[in-house]
Design an enzyme around this catalytic site. Structure first.
Site, PDB file in Angstrom:
ATOM      1  N   SER A   1       0.851  -1.189   0.000  1.00 27.37           N
ATOM      2  CA  SER A   1       0.000   0.000   0.000  1.00 27.37           C
ATOM      3  C   SER A   1       0.885   1.237   0.000  1.00 27.37           C
ATOM      4  O   SER A   1       1.617   1.492   0.964  1.00 27.37           O
ATOM      5  CB  SER A   1      -0.888   0.013   1.245  1.00 27.37           C
ATOM      6  OG  SER A   1      -1.418   1.302   1.421  1.00 27.37           O
TER       7      SER A   1
ATOM      8  N   HIS B   1      -1.506  -1.464  -4.160  1.00 24.04           N
ATOM      9  CA  HIS B   1      -2.719  -0.998  -3.475  1.00 24.04           C
ATOM     10  C   HIS B   1      -2.649   0.522  -3.328  1.00 24.04           C
ATOM     11  O   HIS B   1      -1.714   1.060  -2.734  1.00 24.04           O
ATOM     12  CB  HIS B   1      -2.810  -1.679  -2.107  1.00 24.04           C
ATOM     13  CG  HIS B   1      -4.055  -1.359  -1.353  1.00 24.04           C
ATOM     14  ND1 HIS B   1      -5.251  -2.005  -1.564  1.00 24.04           N
ATOM     15  CD2 HIS B   1      -4.302  -0.455  -0.372  1.00 24.04           C
ATOM     16  CE1 HIS B   1      -6.174  -1.527  -0.745  1.00 24.04           C
ATOM     17  NE2 HIS B   1      -5.624  -0.573  -0.007  1.00 24.04           N
TER      18      HIS B   1
ATOM     19  N   ASP C   1      -4.511   3.898  -2.064  1.00 26.35           N
ATOM     20  CA  ASP C   1      -5.539   4.385  -1.136  1.00 26.35           C
ATOM     21  C   ASP C   1      -5.988   5.785  -1.516  1.00 26.35           C
ATOM     22  O   ASP C   1      -5.211   6.739  -1.445  1.00 26.35           O
ATOM     23  CB  ASP C   1      -4.973   4.393   0.287  1.00 26.35           C
ATOM     24  CG  ASP C   1      -4.851   2.988   0.836  1.00 26.35           C
ATOM     25  OD1 ASP C   1      -5.868   2.289   0.867  1.00 26.35           O
ATOM     26  OD2 ASP C   1      -3.726   2.594   1.211  1.00 26.35           O
TER      27      ASP C   1
ATOM     28  N   MET D   1      -8.412   8.844  -0.668  1.00 24.32           N
ATOM     29  CA  MET D   1      -9.185   9.403   0.461  1.00 24.32           C
ATOM     30  C   MET D   1      -9.585  10.837   0.147  1.00 24.32           C
ATOM     31  O   MET D   1      -8.799  11.596  -0.427  1.00 24.32           O
ATOM     32  CB  MET D   1      -8.328   9.401   1.727  1.00 24.32           C
ATOM     33  CG  MET D   1      -7.757   8.037   2.080  1.00 24.32           C
ATOM     34  SD  MET D   1      -6.932   8.110   3.678  1.00 24.32           S
ATOM     35  CE  MET D   1      -6.156   6.484   3.708  1.00 24.32           C
TER      36      MET D   1
ATOM     37  N   HIS E   1      -8.415   1.545  -3.850  1.00 24.08           N
ATOM     38  CA  HIS E   1      -9.317   1.431  -2.693  1.00 24.08           C
ATOM     39  C   HIS E   1      -9.916   2.821  -2.472  1.00 24.08           C
ATOM     40  O   HIS E   1      -9.244   3.711  -1.952  1.00 24.08           O
ATOM     41  CB  HIS E   1      -8.468   0.944  -1.503  1.00 24.08           C
ATOM     42  CG  HIS E   1      -9.183   0.945  -0.196  1.00 24.08           C
ATOM     43  ND1 HIS E   1      -8.520   0.780   1.009  1.00 24.08           N
ATOM     44  CD2 HIS E   1     -10.492   1.077   0.125  1.00 24.08           C
ATOM     45  CE1 HIS E   1      -9.390   0.811   2.005  1.00 24.08           C
ATOM     46  NE2 HIS E   1     -10.595   1.008   1.499  1.00 24.08           N
TER      47      HIS E   1
ATOM     48  N   MET F   1     -11.852   5.398  -0.689  1.00 21.71           N
ATOM     49  CA  MET F   1     -12.440   5.786   0.603  1.00 21.71           C
ATOM     50  C   MET F   1     -13.015   7.180   0.404  1.00 21.71           C
ATOM     51  O   MET F   1     -12.511   8.173   0.941  1.00 21.71           O
ATOM     52  CB  MET F   1     -11.349   5.768   1.682  1.00 21.71           C
ATOM     53  CG  MET F   1     -10.943   4.353   2.082  1.00 21.71           C
ATOM     54  SD  MET F   1      -9.361   4.291   2.933  1.00 21.71           S
ATOM     55  CE  MET F   1      -8.264   4.154   1.518  1.00 21.71           C
TER      56      MET F   1
ATOM     57  N   MET G   1     -11.604  -4.562   6.104  1.00 27.23           N
ATOM     58  CA  MET G   1     -10.769  -3.600   6.832  1.00 27.23           C
ATOM     59  C   MET G   1     -10.497  -4.157   8.224  1.00 27.23           C
ATOM     60  O   MET G   1     -11.425  -4.492   8.967  1.00 27.23           O
ATOM     61  CB  MET G   1     -11.474  -2.244   6.969  1.00 27.23           C
ATOM     62  CG  MET G   1     -11.590  -1.432   5.690  1.00 27.23           C
ATOM     63  SD  MET G   1     -10.070  -1.198   4.749  1.00 27.23           S
ATOM     64  CE  MET G   1      -9.029  -0.326   5.917  1.00 27.23           C
TER      65      MET G   1
ATOM     66  N   ASP H   1      -6.846  -5.524   4.893  1.00 26.96           N
ATOM     67  CA  ASP H   1      -6.146  -4.238   4.850  1.00 26.96           C
ATOM     68  C   ASP H   1      -6.186  -3.572   6.223  1.00 26.96           C
ATOM     69  O   ASP H   1      -7.265  -3.283   6.739  1.00 26.96           O
ATOM     70  CB  ASP H   1      -6.847  -3.350   3.801  1.00 26.96           C
ATOM     71  CG  ASP H   1      -6.176  -2.002   3.600  1.00 26.96           C
ATOM     72  OD1 ASP H   1      -5.085  -1.782   4.138  1.00 26.96           O
ATOM     73  OD2 ASP H   1      -6.771  -1.175   2.866  1.00 26.96           O
TER      74      ASP H   1
HETATM   75  C1  DX5 Z   1      -5.952   2.619   5.582  1.00 27.28           C
HETATM   76  C2  DX5 Z   1      -5.598   2.109   4.221  1.00 27.28           C
HETATM   77  C3  DX5 Z   1      -4.553   1.070   4.211  1.00 27.28           C
HETATM   78  C4  DX5 Z   1      -3.243   1.510   4.832  1.00 27.28           C
HETATM   79  C5  DX5 Z   1      -2.795   0.352   5.650  1.00 27.28           C
HETATM   80  O1  DX5 Z   1      -7.137   3.328   5.523  1.00 27.28           O
HETATM   81  O2  DX5 Z   1      -6.732   1.570   3.574  1.00 27.28           O
HETATM   82  O3  DX5 Z   1      -4.350   0.535   2.922  1.00 27.28           O
HETATM   83  O4  DX5 Z   1      -2.231   1.835   3.929  1.00 27.28           O
HETATM   84  O5  DX5 Z   1      -1.679   0.723   6.363  1.00 27.28           O
HETATM   85  P1  DX5 Z   1      -0.950  -0.265   7.358  1.00 27.28           P
HETATM   86  O6  DX5 Z   1      -0.561  -1.470   6.572  1.00 27.28           O
HETATM   87  O7  DX5 Z   1       0.189   0.552   7.844  1.00 27.28           O
HETATM   88  O8  DX5 Z   1      -1.948  -0.575   8.443  1.00 27.28           O
HETATM   89 ZN    ZN Z   2      -6.376   0.486   1.663  1.00 26.33          ZN
END
Ligand code: DX5
Ligand code: ZN
Length: 224
Positions: free
Chosen positions: A7, A32, A34, A36, A65, A67, A136, A174
């Site tokens: 990620s 991956h 993320d 947001m 992903h 969010m 999650m 994740d």
């Molecule tokens: C959090 C993200 C994850 C994040 C995980 O909202 O969706 O993908 O990068 O980070 P770690 O592996 O550090 O928990």
């Molecule tokens: Zn994620």
């Protein structure tokens, strides 16, 4: 066979291509990403322009992903940017079935993400449409949080549902996936292992990704 999905949230964004290449050498097979928006989660990251830039620097699938609120408004732009997989949060979709169809209609692989407080049963009607289900194991928004153990129960439930319904979706996990938790998630049945800080946190994505994947593969071998 289990796979490692680095990620990039915890990568050095100023050196993103190098970071992704290092994670790939360490055994990462899908990136991956993320996304947001500061509304669905209390943090802001990146959008289609970064996906478009990444696309030029790696041939690995890009697992986006989302969010974000109103994901339907952005799905075409992610397709255009070169995303391969899109996962949307159950909690952000009023018409989840329609959103999954929209992802498919743009030639991408659809997934649905469940927050820690959302039960897996809510997905039963759409499971046959999914390429992956993302559990999650932290509340979304930040890297480096502690793993929430109830995620293991949800992973086991999804594995049983897949067998009893005769389906093929992959189970992705994740949040808080690191050396101390990776064996448990593999034993529970997760196949797509997302890790951010455990791969990029020390600035040695190749070395740390390799070690983590090795731990996951060892856990998988013990199951066989
Ligand atoms: C959090 C993200 C994850 C994040 C995980 O909202 O969706 O993908 O990068 O980070 P770690 O592996 O550090 O928990
Ligand atoms: Zn994620």
């Amino acid at each position: 066979m289990v796979e490692l999905l680095p990620s990039i949230l915890s990568a050095d964004f100023a050196r993103l291509a190098d970071e992704v290449h290092a994670a790939e050498r360490g055994g990462g097979t899908t990136v991956h990403v993320d996304v947001m928006d500061g509304h669905f989660v209390p943090n802001i990251t990146l959008g289609p322009p970064v996906v478009q830039s990444l696309r030029k620097h790696t041939s690995l699938p890009l697992d986006c992903h989302l969010m974000i609120e109103n994901p339907d408004d952005f799905i075409p732009a992610f397709a255009e940017a070169g995303a391969d997989w899109i996962s949307v949060h159950y909690e952000a979709c009023r018409h989840l079935h329609r959103t999954i169809q929209l992802i498919e209609s743009h030639g991408m692989k659809p997934g649905v993400v469940l927050n820690p407080a959302t039960p897996v049963d809510f997905l039963i009607p759409v499971l046959p449409m999914l390429h992956h289900v993302l559990i999650m194991s932290v509340n979304p928004g930040f890297g480096g949080q502690r793993f929430i153990p109830y995620a293991l129960t949800k992973i086991r439930q999804l594995r049983e549902m897949r067998a009893s319904m005769g389906l093929t979706y992959k189970i992705e996990v994740d949040g808080g996936v690191a050396h101390d938790t990776i064996a448990q998630v593999v034993e529970a049945g997760a196949e797509l292992l997302v890790a951010g800080s455990a791969v990029f946190g020390q600035g040695h994505a190749e070395r740390d990704g390799r070690k983590l994947l090795e731990a996951a593969r060892n856990a998988e071998l013990r199951l066989a």
